[in-house]
Motif scaffolding. Structure first.
Motif, mmCIF file in Angstrom:
data_model
loop_
_atom_site.group_PDB
_atom_site.id
_atom_site.type_symbol
_atom_site.label_atom_id
_atom_site.label_comp_id
_atom_site.label_asym_id
_atom_site.label_seq_id
_atom_site.Cartn_x
_atom_site.Cartn_y
_atom_site.Cartn_z
ATOM 1 N N ASN A 101 25.221 -6.051 16.514
ATOM 2 C CA ASN A 101 25.389 -6.825 17.760
ATOM 3 C C ASN A 101 24.328 -7.413 18.403
ATOM 4 O O ASN A 101 24.138 -8.625 18.582
ATOM 5 C CB ASN A 101 26.320 -5.996 18.637
ATOM 6 N N GLU A 102 23.525 -6.404 18.753
ATOM 7 C CA GLU A 102 22.207 -6.690 19.478
ATOM 8 C C GLU A 102 21.353 -7.826 18.771
ATOM 9 O O GLU A 102 20.710 -8.926 19.301
ATOM 10 C CB GLU A 102 21.315 -5.723 19.792
ATOM 11 N N HIS A 103 21.314 -7.708 17.412
ATOM 12 C CA HIS A 103 20.525 -8.532 16.473
ATOM 13 C C HIS A 103 21.357 -9.789 16.554
ATOM 14 O O HIS A 103 20.560 -11.047 16.814
ATOM 15 C CB HIS A 103 20.545 -8.006 15.276
ATOM 16 N N LEU A 104 22.369 -9.991 16.569
ATOM 17 C CA LEU A 104 23.277 -11.113 16.443
ATOM 18 C C LEU A 104 22.940 -12.236 17.835
ATOM 19 O O LEU A 104 22.757 -13.312 17.633
ATOM 20 C CB LEU A 104 24.848 -11.138 16.112
ATOM 21 N N VAL A 105 22.911 -11.358 18.644
ATOM 22 C CA VAL A 105 22.951 -11.999 20.235
ATOM 23 C C VAL A 105 21.365 -12.466 20.270
ATOM 24 O O VAL A 105 21.255 -13.638 20.700
ATOM 25 C CB VAL A 105 23.182 -10.835 21.182
ATOM 26 N N LYS A 106 20.491 -11.457 20.051
ATOM 27 C CA LYS A 106 19.140 -11.882 20.216
ATOM 28 C C LYS A 106 18.814 -13.062 19.300
ATOM 29 O O LYS A 106 17.922 -13.793 19.730
ATOM 30 C CB LYS A 106 18.153 -10.814 20.153
ATOM 31 N N ASP A 107 19.194 -13.054 18.086
ATOM 32 C CA ASP A 107 18.610 -14.071 17.269
ATOM 33 C C ASP A 107 19.622 -15.278 17.330
ATOM 34 O O ASP A 107 19.324 -16.391 16.656
ATOM 35 C CB ASP A 107 18.882 -13.613 15.762
ATOM 36 N N GLY A 108 20.501 -15.442 18.313
ATOM 37 C CA GLY A 108 21.193 -16.613 18.650
ATOM 38 C C GLY A 108 22.347 -17.017 17.529
ATOM 39 O O GLY A 108 22.272 -18.099 17.093
ATOM 40 N N TRP A 109 22.924 -16.159 16.948
ATOM 41 C CA TRP A 109 23.840 -16.596 15.752
ATOM 42 C C TRP A 109 24.794 -17.440 16.415
ATOM 43 O O TRP A 109 25.489 -18.192 15.743
ATOM 44 C CB TRP A 109 24.360 -15.170 15.103
ATOM 45 N N PHE A 110 25.277 -17.116 17.550
ATOM 46 C CA PHE A 110 26.548 -17.619 18.070
ATOM 47 C C PHE A 110 25.980 -18.415 19.689
ATOM 48 O O PHE A 110 24.794 -18.016 20.107
ATOM 49 C CB PHE A 110 27.631 -16.741 18.224
ATOM 50 N N LEU A 111 27.033 -18.888 20.068
ATOM 51 C CA LEU A 111 26.531 -19.422 21.710
ATOM 52 C C LEU A 111 28.289 -19.290 22.198
ATOM 53 O O LEU A 111 28.864 -20.139 22.560
ATOM 54 C CB LEU A 111 26.352 -21.131 21.411
ATOM 55 N N PRO A 112 28.297 -17.776 22.777
ATOM 56 C CA PRO A 112 29.545 -17.532 23.329
ATOM 57 C C PRO A 112 29.450 -18.004 24.661
ATOM 58 O O PRO A 112 28.309 -17.832 25.407
ATOM 59 C CB PRO A 112 29.660 -16.069 23.276
ATOM 60 N N PHE A 113 30.534 -18.656 25.337
ATOM 61 C CA PHE A 113 30.596 -18.694 26.906
ATOM 62 C C PHE A 113 31.296 -17.467 27.447
ATOM 63 O O PHE A 113 30.424 -17.033 28.336
ATOM 64 C CB PHE A 113 31.543 -19.893 27.289
ATOM 65 N N TYR A 114 32.148 -17.269 27.337
ATOM 66 C CA TYR A 114 33.107 -16.371 28.006
ATOM 67 C C TYR A 114 34.406 -15.783 27.482
ATOM 68 O O TYR A 114 34.790 -16.453 26.493
ATOM 69 C CB TYR A 114 33.617 -16.808 29.424
ATOM 70 N N ARG A 115 34.752 -14.477 27.685
ATOM 71 C CA ARG A 115 36.035 -14.246 27.346
ATOM 72 C C ARG A 115 37.048 -14.658 28.215
ATOM 73 O O ARG A 115 37.065 -14.408 29.362
ATOM 74 C CB ARG A 115 36.271 -12.652 27.216
ATOM 75 N N MET A 116 38.253 -14.803 27.674
ATOM 76 C CA MET A 116 39.201 -15.724 28.376
ATOM 77 C C MET A 116 40.369 -14.692 28.751
ATOM 78 O O MET A 116 40.985 -14.002 28.106
ATOM 79 C CB MET A 116 39.702 -17.022 27.924
ATOM 80 N N THR A 117 40.753 -14.754 30.149
ATOM 81 C CA THR A 117 41.977 -13.721 30.321
ATOM 82 C C THR A 117 43.200 -14.503 30.115
ATOM 83 O O THR A 117 43.271 -15.880 30.636
ATOM 84 C CB THR A 117 41.922 -13.462 31.899
ATOM 85 N N TYR A 118 43.887 -14.060 29.458
ATOM 86 C CA TYR A 118 45.193 -14.611 29.062
ATOM 87 C C TYR A 118 46.369 -13.715 29.921
ATOM 88 O O TYR A 118 45.920 -12.761 30.303
ATOM 89 C CB TYR A 118 45.691 -14.309 27.526
ATOM 90 N N LEU A 119 47.439 -14.388 30.014
ATOM 91 C CA LEU A 119 48.379 -13.716 31.033
ATOM 92 C C LEU A 119 49.807 -13.576 30.178
ATOM 93 O O LEU A 119 50.477 -14.442 29.722
ATOM 94 C CB LEU A 119 48.725 -14.622 32.329
#
Lengths: 554, 313, 508
Positions: free
Chosen positions: C463-481
């Motif tokens: 996980n840490e590698h994926l984040v630091k290597d910039g595999w993705f560009l996540p914004f936020y987790r969305m709250t559903y109701l």
């Protein structure tokens, strides 16, 4: 332009002009480019330099409104351009030439109109891309049939009309006929339709946006409204500006169309009034007041008829008709003779009114009489034979039912009796096969026959006074003589008083006991028929006589 | 009369054929990869190809069309690619919903716009201005906004009517009435505005006709002239507009069906066209065209009845 | 003679019914209980072959899965009463219930499991992919079946609790497309064809003599809507009992209503999946510094506040909080720092920026999102161009033509680590260019062979590698109701946006 005098029309025209101007000046008026977004400012209210605040993406609402107007209105213009280019020329050709082109074009139009618009819009969007322009081109294609039908219908009507035939005879080429006569007739309805279709295109575009069939990245009012709707809980006020822009623009377009229609209608309504053009100078000398006591059957004194805006079209008319007498009321068209006849009958057009004078029928004063009481006299005491036989019969009902209706209503007869009476009347006016005529519709009988039917209708409730307004003008010469003979016979048999309105001095010579000559709303000469025809005193009467003499007197 | 109807039907069949060909072409051009949509993003290419082959999508468009045509002529419209439902059954389930709306709106529109139009055309003055303002509002207010306000007020806030859903009249007549009332009102506002304007215009035209003056000269009272003669003569053009409105309602129904969660053919058109569900869309197109042809036929017959001059011998 | 089997069946049914009402003793006046659920998912059919994530409730009504997944993510027995992995994790032995029968009397047994799974593998749907590692299905006896795997797969139980565990009557496999509209399973409900309108409303009635525990509702109706406005209005008026609301504005609307009860759940994350880490379409993306720069360039806090009205949590990682790989500190790894972004771009040799073209599906990318990404990226010199695509042609352009370097997605955050890895890291739909790197290659085998709990350290490293290597560009987790009209209590399902059909109960 007449439109400027129509207040709603003027307001909507000004509003539209302002919108168009603002939109054209978007680069000057916008505080910043429409796409510039600063999310931090999203939903913020008005701020310095940003009078309308910011939308959900932190873009300036004013800028988007102005540039969005470019796309929205531009889209509507494109839709209209496509519709006009496809619809108008083909409608002209189909209406003017008919034939195979008409059949083919009409078939294609039926096809386009049967296409489910939603599927076509969605499919063409999938093929051509999702911009507002594509949608509007397709929309133009889909509404083109409405222009085609409009133009085709009008042109086909006009083509049959006399003046085009006359123009054709005098050797004009088709293109000149089309450009000189037909384009003028179709111009106004097309302008109205343009305003309506523009309004529809604008609101339809907003509807499509709501369904997610949008315009992609380019700002439009519809897209703004839809985006506002998606944030309606967070910032309900976002709906305000695009909603206003859309509502006002399409509302103004509809109002403009309505105003245009009204203006055209008014022009169509009051032709006789405007043509009459009352002459204030009144050069002709005032007619000698008819001496002696007033006639019992019909007596008119100092009658004036006025229209708002145009003033008096009839003034100071004195006239008497006694039982068993035929009085001719002669003059050129527009001299006020028909207006005089209508005021006696109480059927002036809605805006016209008797402004002065007295009319008495059978001793009863009818000026100022309540409509209901006046109505009771019509048909039973005074009856009307109109000028154009065909246009005076209701095309939707059979001859029989049109005769039976007043008999039943006025005389209270039952259906069977009324029918018998109607058939007798048809026999009375010398129709050879009364039953067949009784069952026919107006378009199935000839003009002469129709005039006989109208005379029968006038006679149906045994009136004592007949007002005949140019009863033979629309008929050919042989039929004219027959109808005049019929009128004379009826008059003698029933001891009728007849006021015969005509421009035809030959008819006067033939039929009338006395004559009054009208010009520009006044009576310029009166006397026995013999007197007026043989020794006219008024120069105008002489002029009239000299124009017809070589043809008619003999 | 009979030969007229037969001729119209023959022309209609030709129209159907041409439109089916046009629509199929239109739907084939964007070439949506149906197999991949069905199997999901992750599916291997050979499986996608197999799926497409199973649906017959690997063949030339013309062959696919002829195949479709052959089956359609026998009344077999196939099954939906995306929901596996029998196409005819799918449409039969949804048609009553949309037809309820369209017929309801047309009746309401016909009655109200005639009353308003005749009133405005005969009386003119203040009444006329009122009708005009109503018409302008009907045009100027975006339809979806009006619909949303109606739902929020009459269903959510006041609870007078259900906010969503549809109930068949055979199931419960009052249930049906309560589910279609608000949608019909929402749709009617715009169409009354349009048709009332048309009726007003025609009434004014007819009121200016010579025969109306002659009828007045015969001593008939105004109400009789208006209701017997004017209304009948003004009906023909108004009827033509009403017929066109009816056809146009199919498009307008989409919006109202979505907001009221009504399972009708309008929202079906959008949902299935976006996905590219050709069997469903083709059947929808065919039924729409048949509907349009029938409506035009009925309108023409009615106009002929109202106006003998337009009658086709 | 011919009549007797039918007669017997009738009698049995009658006794069962009598037994039920007798045993359960529902108060006579209470009437039957109906649950109406609104959905925006249209199932392709009711054949398990066509099942997928958000359509699962439709299938759970009529079919049972081999393994049941509890709301908190634990696995519990369903059609399989026990299961056991071999030591090397390549064999999964299942023990099946012996008392389960399909409607026509066909017994549910090991043969049926084999038949279903083999059909999935040939069917070509999503299940073919999830069962990719199943090499053979071995019938031991009627109640025992063993799955032989070609390599360890720690998500196998998850799959068996999901679509790949749905068991249909094998007798129907030869009946053409019958299952598509006439589902035939052992589930708690049966489809009521007279009330169901496919594509609009599916009505399920309680199955007589269901082998398992009784669910609280006699009838479950699932209604399809194509917009949340209609659903929200339905919940407010009580015409819809339960639904999931995703859009922030609709959430605000529904929360304000007095009758409505709500339950929050963070499930989907929104972000850009950068497929093109090898730089096939946009060469600049090959450099990790460029991907890091993009991550620093966007203002996640403001996006969350304005676009989601604050309903969610910013994140820089694709793993959700219930996974073993999740590290809370990674949520805020990338700060909004445009200077740093510009520096990183400069180091990578792209000081002048570059153009990035992404597809825009209006349903996912709102105007606000589109505009703000454009502005944020432009500020560091990256020109973001949106290419508007229709829902119909999007799949074709993105997945088949591989025309784009990435796309904005709302991705469900599965709670099973290996499912996340399978979806986002391994070559496949969302790693369509098949990109990998040395770190990932070294970590994957270690993770694959162990249950997630044991591989926690390696998973976090990945996980840490994926984040630091910039595999993705996540914004936020969305709250559903999860919303209900007040009559239903809804238990959110771990690792799923839509609750399982078992998670609804009358409100106390």
């Amino acid at each position: 332009m007449r439109l400027l005098r129509h207040p709603l029309g003027l307001i909507s025209a000004l509003l539209l002009a302002a919108v168009v101007l603002a939109v054209l000046l978007a680069p000057v008026l916008s505080p910043q480019p429409p796409g510039l977004s600063s999310l931090r400012l999203a939903f913020e209210g008005p701020a310095a330099g940003h009078p309308l605040g910011f939308d959900s993406a932190g873009r300036d609402i004013l800028a988007r409104l102005l540039y969005g107007g470019r796309n929205t209105l531009g889209g509507a213009v494109i839709a209209l351009a496509v519709a006009l280019v496809l619809g108008v020329p083909s409608g002209l050709l189909a209406g003017y030439y008919g034939g195979w082109f008409d059949s083919a074009a009409s078939w294609v139009v039926n096809l386009v109109m049967a296409l489910p618009a939603m599927v076509v819009l969605l499919a063409s969007r999938a093929i051509l891309g999702s911009t507002v322009w594509v949608l509007m081109v397709v929309l133009g294609f889909l509404v083109a049939p409405s222009f085609f039908r409009l133009v085709r219908g009008i042109v086909a009507n006009v083509r049959r009309e006399l003046y085009v035939d006359a123009a054709k005879v005098s050797g004009l080429s088709d293109t000149r006929i089309v450009s000189r006569h037909i384009l003028i007739v179709v111009r106004a309805p097309i302008i109205i339709q343009v305003a309506l279709v523009a309004g529809i295109a604008i609101s339809l575009q907003a509807g499509l946006e709501f369904l997610g069939i949008g315009s992609g990245d380019s700002p439009t009012w519809g897209a703004m409204l839809n985006e506002a709707f998606k944030n309606i809980q967070r910032a309900p006020l976002l709906m305000l500006w695009p909603g206003l822009a859309l509502g006002l623009t399409s509302g103004a377009l509809v109002l403009l169309a309505a105003a245009l229609r009204d203006v055209l209608e008014d022009r169509a309504t009051a032709p006789s009034a405007s043509r009459t053009a009352p002459d204030a100078r009144a050069t002709s000398k005032p007619a000698a007041v008819e001496a002696g006591e007033r006639a019992h059957l019909l007596s008119v004194r100092d009658l004036a008829v006025a229209y708002p805006g145009t003033g008096e079209v009839v003034r100071g008319v004195d006239l008497d008709v006694r039982a068993g007498e035929i009085v001719g009321l002669v003059g050129e068209s527009g001299s006020g003779k028909t207006q005089t006849a209508f005021s006696i009958l109480g059927i002036l057009p809605e805006k016209g009114r008797v402004s002065r004078g007295s009319i008495s029928i059978e001793g009863q004063e009818i000026v100022g009489l309540p409509e209901r009481a006046h109505r009771a006299l019509r048909g039973t005491l005074v009856a009307y034979v109109p000028q154009e036989p065909m246009s005076n019969l209701d095309p939707a009902f059979t001859i029989g039912s049109q005769l039976v209706e007043p008999i039943r209503y006025k005389l209270g007869l039952r259906r069977a009796e009324a029918t018998r009476r109607a058939l007798d009347l048809l026999r009375l006016v010398e129709i050879t096969d009364p039953r067949r005529t009784f069952d026919s519709y107006p378009h199935e009988i000839s003009g002469g026959m129709a005039q006989r039917v109208l005379i029968a209708g006038a006679m149906s409730c045994e009136p004592k006074l007949l007002i005949a307004d140019e009863p033979t003008t629309a008929l050919d010469v042989r039929v004219q003589a027959e109808v005049l003979g019929l009128l004379r016979r009826l008059q003698r048999d029933n001891d009728l008083g007849v006021l015969l309105v005509t421009h035809n001095l030959g008819v006067v010579a033939d039929l009338c006991d006395r004559v009054a000559v009208m010009r520009e709303g006044r009576i310029v000469e009166r006397g026995t028929a013999e007197q007026v025809l043989s020794t006219p005193r008024d120069p105008y009467t002489r002029e009239l006589l000299s124009a017809v003499l070589p043809l008619e007197v003999n | 009369m009979l030969s007229f109807i037969l001729r119209r039907i023959a022309a209609g069949v030709a129209l159907l054929f041409v439109i089916s060909l046009l629509s199929y072409t239109l739907l084939s051009i964007p070439h949506i990869d149906v197999g991949r949509q069905l199997l999901g993003h992750g599916a291997a290419q050979d499986l996608v190809d197999a799926k497409n082959a199973a649906l017959g999508l690997d063949r030339p468009a013309l062959v696919q069309y002829l195949d479709w045509l052959g089956a359609a002529v026998r009344g077999d419209f196939g099954t939906s690619w995306f929901t596996s439902e029998n196409v005819l059954r799918a449409i039969a389930n949804r048609l009553p919903v949309t037809l309820s709306l369209m017929i309801g709106v047309t009746l309401v529109t016909a009655v109200l716009s005639f009353l308003l139009g005749v009133w405005a055309g005969v009386r003119r003055g203040a009444v006329d201005r009122f009708v005009q303002v109503f018409a302008v509002l009907g045009y100027a207010l975006p339809g979806f906004l009006v619909t949303l306000v109606i739902v929020l007020v009459f269903a959510v806030r006041l609870n007078w009517f259900p906010a969503i859903g549809y109930m068949g009249p055979s199931q419960s007549f009052t249930g049906w009435l309560s589910t279609v009332t608000l949608p019909v009102i929402s749709l009617s506002i715009g169409s009354i505005a349009g048709v009332a304007q048309q009726v007003r215009g025609s009434v004014i035209d007819v009121m200016r006709q010579d025969y109306v003056r002659t009828l007045r000269a015969r001593g008939l009272p105004p109400w009789r002239i208006v209701f017997v003669h004017v209304v009948r003569n003004a009906s023909a053009p108004a009827l033509a507009v009403l017929g066109m409105q009816f056809v146009g309602l199919l498009g307008g129904a989409v919006l109202v069906e979505q907001i009221f969660g009504l399972p009708g053919v309008g929202s079906m058109t959008v949902t299935y066209t976006t996905r590219g569900d050709v069997p469903i869309i083709m059947a929808l197109v065919m039924f729409t065209v048949i509907g349009v042809i029938l409506i035009n036929l009925v309108v023409d017959i009615l106009i002929g009845w109202l106006n003998p001059k337009a009658r086709i011998a | 003679m011919n009549r007797s089997p039918a007669l017997i069946a009738l009698l049995t049914a009658a006794t069962v019914l009598a037994g039920c009402s007798g045993a359960d003793g529902q108060a006579p006046g209470e009437g039957s209980r109906t649950l109406t659920i609104a959905t925006m998912t249209l199932p392709q059919s009711l054949d398990p072959n066509d099942a997928n994530g958000s359509a699962m409730p439709f299938f759970q009504a009529v079919y049972d899965t081999l393994v049941k997944r509890e709301p908190d993510g634990r696995y519990s027995p369903m059609l399989a009463s026990e299961w056991k992995y071999s030591d090397d994790q390549t064999e999964l032995a299942l023990t099946l219930r012996s008392d389960v029968k399909f409607d026509d009397g066909t017994p549910f047994n090991a043969q049926a499991v084999k038949a279903n799974m083999e059909r999935f593998r040939k069917g070509g749907g999503a299940q073919a992919k999830t069962l990719n590692d199943v090499k053979a299905i071995e019938v031991v006896d009627d109640t025992h079946v063993t799955l032989r795997l070609s390599q360890p797969n720690s998500a196998m139980l998850y799959y068996l609790s999901d679509a790949a565990g749905l068991m249909a009557n094998p007798a129907d496999f030869t009946k053409g497309e019958a299952l598509k509209t006439k589902p035939n399973g052992t589930g708690p409900y049966e489809l009521d064809p007279s009330q169901t309108v496919i594509g609009t409303k599916w009505v399920f009635n309680r199955a007589a003599g269901y082998w398992g525990g009784k669910l609280p509702y006699d009838t479950v109706a699932i209604s399809y809507f194509d917009n949340e406005t209609a659903i929200v209005n339905g919940v407010k008026t009580g015409q819809v009992n339960a639904a999931l609301i995703q859009e922030a504005d609709q959430q605000i609307s529904v929360e304000g209503h007095p009758n409505v009860k709500t339950t929050k759940q963070d499930f989907d994350f929104q972000g850009i999946l950068l497929f093109d880490r090898a730089g096939a379409v946009t060469p600049e993306l090959r450099d990790p510094r460029v991907r890091q720069a993009l991550n620093h360039a966007i203002d996640r806090q403001t996006m969350l506040a304005k676009i989601r009205q604050g309903r969610g949590t910013v994140t820089s990682q694709v793993f959700g909080p219930t996974t073993a790989a999740y590290k809370p500190e990674l949520d805020t790894y990338y700060t909004y720092d445009q200077n740093k972004a510009r520096e990183l771009l400069k180091e990578a040799g792209h000081a002048d920026g570059f153009t990035l073209k992404l597809p825009r599906i209006p349903a996912i990318v709102s105007e606000a999102l589109a505009a703000s990404l454009q502005t944020d990226l432009a500020a560091v010199g990256v020109k973001l161009v949106w290419d508007d695509v229709d829902q119909g042609s999007a799949v074709q352009r993105i997945f088949r033509d591989r025309a784009f370097s990435g796309m904005v997605m709302n991705m469900g955050q599965a709670s099973t680590d290996w499912v996340v890895v399978g979806e986002l890291v391994l070559p496949g739909a969302f790693n369509m260019f098949g990109y990998t790197d040395a770190t990932v290659k070294s970590l994957l085998p270690k993770i694959q062979s162990k249950p997630a709990a044991e591989a926690k350290a390696d998973l976090q490293a990945l996980n840490e590698h994926l984040v630091k290597d910039g595999w993705f560009l996540p914004f936020y987790r969305m709250t559903y109701l999860h919303v209900s009209d007040g009559s239903v209590s809804i238990t959110p399902q771990d690792g799923m946006a839509v609750p399982s059909i078992y998670n609804y109960a009358p409100a106390a």
